[in-house]
Scaffold this motif. Sequence first.
Motif, mmCIF file in Angstrom:
data_model
loop_
_atom_site.group_PDB
_atom_site.id
_atom_site.type_symbol
_atom_site.label_atom_id
_atom_site.label_comp_id
_atom_site.label_asym_id
_atom_site.label_seq_id
_atom_site.Cartn_x
_atom_site.Cartn_y
_atom_site.Cartn_z
ATOM 1 N N VAL A 61 0.841 -1.203 0.000
ATOM 2 C CA VAL A 61 0.000 0.000 0.000
ATOM 3 C C VAL A 61 0.875 1.251 0.000
ATOM 4 O O VAL A 61 0.660 2.186 -0.786
ATOM 5 C CB VAL A 61 -0.953 0.002 1.216
ATOM 6 C CG1 VAL A 61 -1.719 1.315 1.323
ATOM 7 C CG2 VAL A 61 -1.902 -1.175 1.156
ATOM 8 N N ILE A 62 1.872 1.272 0.876
ATOM 9 C CA ILE A 62 2.795 2.416 0.938
ATOM 10 C C ILE A 62 3.495 2.582 -0.405
ATOM 11 O O ILE A 62 3.604 3.697 -0.933
ATOM 12 C CB ILE A 62 3.804 2.243 2.090
ATOM 13 C CG1 ILE A 62 3.078 2.279 3.445
ATOM 14 C CG2 ILE A 62 4.888 3.311 2.022
ATOM 15 C CD1 ILE A 62 3.924 1.793 4.618
ATOM 16 N N PRO A 110 4.815 8.621 10.611
ATOM 17 C CA PRO A 110 5.973 8.867 9.752
ATOM 18 C C PRO A 110 6.625 10.203 10.092
ATOM 19 O O PRO A 110 6.013 11.069 10.711
ATOM 20 C CB PRO A 110 5.373 8.898 8.345
ATOM 21 C CG PRO A 110 3.949 9.254 8.543
ATOM 22 C CD PRO A 110 3.557 8.684 9.876
ATOM 23 N N CYS A 111 7.867 10.349 9.677
ATOM 24 C CA CYS A 111 8.587 11.603 9.880
ATOM 25 C C CYS A 111 8.911 12.215 8.523
ATOM 26 O O CYS A 111 8.720 11.589 7.477
ATOM 27 C CB CYS A 111 9.864 11.382 10.696
ATOM 28 S SG CYS A 111 11.128 10.444 9.813
ATOM 29 N N SER A 112 9.441 13.405 8.554
ATOM 30 C CA SER A 112 9.748 14.124 7.312
ATOM 31 C C SER A 112 10.817 13.417 6.477
ATOM 32 O O SER A 112 10.925 13.655 5.273
ATOM 33 C CB SER A 112 10.182 15.554 7.622
ATOM 34 O OG SER A 112 11.347 15.549 8.418
ATOM 35 N N GLY A 122 6.055 11.188 0.175
ATOM 36 C CA GLY A 122 6.342 9.980 0.955
ATOM 37 C C GLY A 122 5.761 10.017 2.356
ATOM 38 O O GLY A 122 5.277 9.008 2.861
ATOM 39 N N PHE A 123 5.807 11.201 2.983
ATOM 40 C CA PHE A 123 5.221 11.346 4.319
ATOM 41 C C PHE A 123 3.745 10.973 4.274
ATOM 42 O O PHE A 123 3.260 10.173 5.079
ATOM 43 C CB PHE A 123 5.400 12.788 4.813
ATOM 44 C CG PHE A 123 4.715 13.069 6.119
ATOM 45 C CD1 PHE A 123 5.345 12.812 7.321
ATOM 46 C CD2 PHE A 123 3.423 13.583 6.151
ATOM 47 C CE1 PHE A 123 4.716 13.064 8.530
ATOM 48 C CE2 PHE A 123 2.778 13.838 7.354
ATOM 49 C CZ PHE A 123 3.427 13.574 8.536
ATOM 50 N N ASN A 124 3.010 11.537 3.326
ATOM 51 C CA ASN A 124 1.576 11.264 3.239
ATOM 52 C C ASN A 124 1.282 9.847 2.777
ATOM 53 O O ASN A 124 0.255 9.270 3.157
ATOM 54 C CB ASN A 124 0.891 12.288 2.338
ATOM 55 C CG ASN A 124 0.631 13.574 3.097
ATOM 56 O OD1 ASN A 124 0.200 13.547 4.241
ATOM 57 N ND2 ASN A 124 0.925 14.697 2.474
ATOM 58 N N GLY A 128 -1.147 6.748 8.372
ATOM 59 C CA GLY A 128 -2.072 5.653 8.642
ATOM 60 C C GLY A 128 -1.439 4.280 8.468
ATOM 61 O O GLY A 128 -2.085 3.272 8.728
ATOM 62 N N HIS A 129 -0.202 4.241 8.013
ATOM 63 C CA HIS A 129 0.482 2.965 7.765
ATOM 64 C C HIS A 129 1.848 2.919 8.431
ATOM 65 O O HIS A 129 2.687 2.103 8.072
ATOM 66 C CB HIS A 129 0.661 2.742 6.261
ATOM 67 C CG HIS A 129 -0.603 2.804 5.495
ATOM 68 N ND1 HIS A 129 -1.562 1.822 5.537
ATOM 69 C CD2 HIS A 129 -1.090 3.780 4.688
ATOM 70 C CE1 HIS A 129 -2.573 2.167 4.776
ATOM 71 N NE2 HIS A 129 -2.317 3.350 4.245
ATOM 72 N N GLY A 130 2.100 3.797 9.397
ATOM 73 C CA GLY A 130 3.413 3.916 10.013
ATOM 74 C C GLY A 130 3.754 2.856 11.034
ATOM 75 O O GLY A 130 4.900 2.725 11.441
#
Length: 156
Positions: A61-62, A110-112, A122-124, A128-130
């Motif tokens: 998904v990511i 996630p981080c920047s 990539g952050f977005n 929800g998947h971190g």
Amino acid sequence: MSTLPRPGRVEWIGLRPARGVAMREVESAEAAVGAGLAGDRYKGGSGKRDVTLLQAEHLPVIAALAGHDAVAPATLRRNLMVSGIPLVALKGRRFRIGEVVLEGTVPCDPCSRMEDALGPGGFNAMRGHGGLCARIVSGGTLRVGDAVVPLAEEGA
């Protein structure tokens, strides 16, 4: 809410020796209360983030959201990639992996750095998947292939 379909499985283990360096893939890691994972830069932190876990089923998904064919676990900089069990169901619960007892604490947002790792957006793509952060309740050895088993809730 406390019933899960089956145990999960550790598919991958990675350690972050220092900020900004490549992760080191390992077959096993030593976990210690108050010290995190041996060889990981977060060892001895606040306790909420002793270990970070990522849902293996979220990798495709990511990758799709970031516009990639695939994403390697090390790219996302989590310690453990697990499959077969919904990590979100472990938040606020204790669970066992190998000899180690963990407690899910907070989502692993996630981080920047994900902008560099996955490209623009990539952050977005990871929101929800971190995954999940966990504290070590009882130490020992974690190994690739270990089962991820929720422990019975007190008073249940």
